[in-house]
Design a protein around this motif. Structure first.
Motif, PDB file in Angstrom:
ATOM      1  N   LYS A 148     -54.961  11.780  18.319  1.00 37.01           N
ATOM      2  CA  LYS A 148     -53.666  12.171  18.870  1.00 37.01           C
ATOM      3  C   LYS A 148     -53.251  13.574  18.447  1.00 37.01           C
ATOM      4  O   LYS A 148     -52.177  14.044  18.831  1.00 37.01           O
ATOM      5  N   GLY A 149     -54.083  14.233  17.653  1.00 34.00           N
ATOM      6  CA  GLY A 149     -53.775  15.579  17.197  1.00 34.00           C
ATOM      7  C   GLY A 149     -52.826  15.632  16.024  1.00 34.00           C
ATOM      8  O   GLY A 149     -52.288  16.703  15.713  1.00 34.00           O
ATOM      9  N   ASP A 168     -59.391  11.728  38.499  1.00 36.97           N
ATOM     10  CA  ASP A 168     -58.890  11.172  37.233  1.00 36.97           C
ATOM     11  C   ASP A 168     -59.099   9.670  37.135  1.00 36.97           C
ATOM     12  O   ASP A 168     -58.303   8.946  36.542  1.00 36.97           O
ATOM     13  N   ASN A 228     -62.412   7.886  22.048  1.00 36.78           N
ATOM     14  CA  ASN A 228     -62.508   9.330  22.263  1.00 36.78           C
ATOM     15  C   ASN A 228     -61.482   9.743  23.313  1.00 36.78           C
ATOM     16  O   ASN A 228     -60.810   8.892  23.918  1.00 36.78           O
ATOM     17  N   THR A 229     -61.356  11.022  23.506  1.00 38.18           N
ATOM     18  CA  THR A 229     -60.387  11.558  24.463  1.00 38.18           C
ATOM     19  C   THR A 229     -61.078  12.495  25.443  1.00 38.18           C
ATOM     20  O   THR A 229     -62.223  12.914  25.232  1.00 38.18           O
ATOM     21  N   THR A 230     -60.391  12.795  26.528  1.00 36.13           N
ATOM     22  CA  THR A 230     -60.877  13.759  27.507  1.00 36.13           C
ATOM     23  C   THR A 230     -59.664  14.459  28.120  1.00 36.13           C
ATOM     24  O   THR A 230     -58.521  14.234  27.695  1.00 36.13           O
ATOM     25  N   TYR A 231     -59.910  15.272  29.105  1.00 38.82           N
ATOM     26  CA  TYR A 231     -58.828  16.025  29.737  1.00 38.82           C
ATOM     27  C   TYR A 231     -58.761  15.696  31.221  1.00 38.82           C
ATOM     28  O   TYR A 231     -59.794  15.604  31.899  1.00 38.82           O
ATOM     29  N   LYS A 232     -57.557  15.507  31.705  1.00 44.17           N
ATOM     30  CA  LYS A 232     -57.350  15.305  33.132  1.00 44.17           C
ATOM     31  C   LYS A 232     -57.521  16.626  33.880  1.00 44.17           C
ATOM     32  O   LYS A 232     -57.657  17.693  33.277  1.00 44.17           O
ATOM     33  N   GLY A 271     -55.288  19.375  32.884  1.00 44.27           N
ATOM     34  CA  GLY A 271     -55.411  19.878  31.524  1.00 44.27           C
ATOM     35  C   GLY A 271     -54.784  18.998  30.465  1.00 44.27           C
ATOM     36  O   GLY A 271     -54.847  19.325  29.277  1.00 44.27           O
ATOM     37  N   GLN A 272     -54.180  17.896  30.869  1.00 41.18           N
ATOM     38  CA  GLN A 272     -53.550  16.996  29.904  1.00 41.18           C
ATOM     39  C   GLN A 272     -54.610  16.195  29.151  1.00 41.18           C
ATOM     40  O   GLN A 272     -55.534  15.644  29.735  1.00 41.18           O
ATOM     41  N   ARG A 273     -54.459  16.138  27.815  1.00 40.96           N
ATOM     42  CA  ARG A 273     -55.402  15.388  26.988  1.00 40.96           C
ATOM     43  C   ARG A 273     -55.006  13.909  26.981  1.00 40.96           C
ATOM     44  O   ARG A 273     -53.871  13.570  26.662  1.00 40.96           O
ATOM     45  N   ASN A 278     -59.930   8.648  26.704  1.00 34.97           N
ATOM     46  CA  ASN A 278     -61.028   8.510  27.659  1.00 34.97           C
ATOM     47  C   ASN A 278     -61.572   7.081  27.672  1.00 34.97           C
ATOM     48  O   ASN A 278     -61.652   6.450  28.724  1.00 34.97           O
TER      49      ASN A 278
END
Length: 418
Positions: A137-138, A349, A368-372, A375-377, A380
């Protein structure tokens, strides 16, 4: 050296090969030459043959090493005119007489498959920690105190406890067993940096003694990103930067090296307050949110546990001591992990083909994560989806292993490799 040349050339290639071979050796027939020659002379002859080779050229060189022994040195041109030992056929047929593909020499393939698949279900359980979820989540940017694969190993070790392989496999094979608390219960779930006691610092010391199969799975889990690295220490005993040049184990350490692996072999030990360490060992949402207690996860794990129990009756080796099996299983696990992690979102998306999006709906833990597209994180893959997907991918790769030797190019007759 005494050498014999055999020519299976045709048309003009036969004339050209005869012209060259007649300069170096005496004929012993229409298509055979023999002579004593130096290695330099043999190399020169080979260069001349290769320089003038055509599609109909086929010349084999045999080194006569004794009364009843010769060795194929090389073939110039069409190697299909000879077999692996340089013999020429007396007759040819399109029928599959030998049916060699019917013979299965992958005696440990099923063990490799089940090891990789069960390790796939276990390999990222440590991502359920509060620290890892916050990192996705940063909310955390500092260097890891403990890597997720080490936490995964500790969770699995807690489930195994002091049981033998047969005992913990029997528990895992019962998908309705009420043993959810074992994964994180006090006294079983060892938290490095928080729990006192030097005797529990080395997980493989106890696992290898009582449950060798669990130790093999633990090794795959903890090495699915990188191998353990012995930490280098200065003259005062303090650990230096991870990757220093003097961390190579001494020769006398090798037999017992695995029993010495600790958390600082997986990530450099750092000084931190206890409250910062706790986040690496606490499960986000508690034990009930752990994928290992999910019915769909337990169903898959139960199938593999039952398969292992049956395999143990016929193959009861200590697999951790079998480098071939462990290497292949780790290969399948790592390829499966890399592949499934790479499956993201389409241009619309939506999850790409090959994923299980229905597992995303009620899952709170992310892998894990990705980007739409905007550009939104975003998340994933859920952790449950990732574990199931990697396990299935590792199994598919294991199934494909026998095909690699049939379809991939290879060096079939390289004297140096032989």
């Amino acid at each position: 050296m005494n050498v014999l040349f055999v020519s299976q050339c045709s048309k003009n290639a036969l004339k050209e090969s005869r012209r060259i071979l007649d300069q170096f050796a005496e004929r012993r027939g229409e298509r055979t030459w023999q002579t004593a020659i130096t290695l330099d002379g043999l190399n020169t002859l080979r260069k001349l043959l290769r320089k003038t080779a055509r599609k109909n050229t086929a010349v084999a060189c045999h080194w006569i090493r004794g009364k009843d022994h010769s060795e194929l040195m090389w073939i110039v041109g069409d190697a299909s005119q000879f077999n692996a030992k340089g013999a020429t056929p007396t007759n040819t047929t399109a029928r599959n007489v030998l049916r060699r593909e019917d013979e299965n020499d992958w005696h440990t393939l099923e063990t490799i498959r089940v090891l990789a698949q069960l390790a796939g279900l276990l390999h990222d359980l440590g991502k359920a920690s509060i620290a890892f979820q916050q990192r996705l989540k940063g909310l955390r940017t500092e260097k890891n105190l403990y890597r997720h694969e080490w936490v995964s190993l500790r969770l699995f070790q807690a489930f195994v406890g002091t049981d033998t392989d047969e005992q913990w496999l029997q528990r895992l094979a019962d998908e309705t067993a009420d043993d959810h608390e074992l994964w994180t219960s006090a006294g079983r779930y060892w938290r490095d940096g928080l729990d006192a006691g030097e005797e529990n610092r080395h997980p493989f010391r106890s696992l290898n003694a009582q449950a060798p199969l669990a130790a093999a799975l633990g090794w795959l889990v903890v090495t699915h990103h990188r191998l353990p690295l012995k930490p280098a220490r200065d003259s005062t005993g303090k650990q230096q930067w991870f990757g220093a040049r003097d961390e190579r184990p001494a020769l006398h350490e090798l037999p017992e090296l695995l029993s010495k692996v600790a958390h600082d072999w997986n990530e450099q030990a750092q000084d931190a307050e206890q409250k910062h360490k706790e986040a690496y060992w606490a499960i986000e949402g508690g034990t009930d949110s752990l994928p290992a207690v999910s019915p769909i996860w337990r169903k898959q794990a139960a199938k593999l546990a039952k398969r292992f129990l049956s395999l143990q009756q016929t193959h009861s080796e200590d697999w951790l001591d079998n480098p071939y099996v462990m290497h292949q299983a780790r290969l399948c696990l790592m390829l499966g992990d890399h592949h499934y992690s790479s499956l993201g979102l389409t241009a619309a998306d939506k999850p790409v083909a090959g994923r299980a999006p229905f597992l995303q709906a009620d899952q709170t833990l992310a892998a894990n994560t990705t980007y739409k597209k905007n550009g939104q994180r975003v998340v994933n893959q859920s952790l449950l989806e990732h574990l199931l997907g990697v396990a299935q991918g590792a199994a598919s790769i294991a199934h494909a292993l026998p095909g690699f030797e049939r379809y991939l190019p290879r060096l079939a007759n390289h004297r140096g490799l032989r």
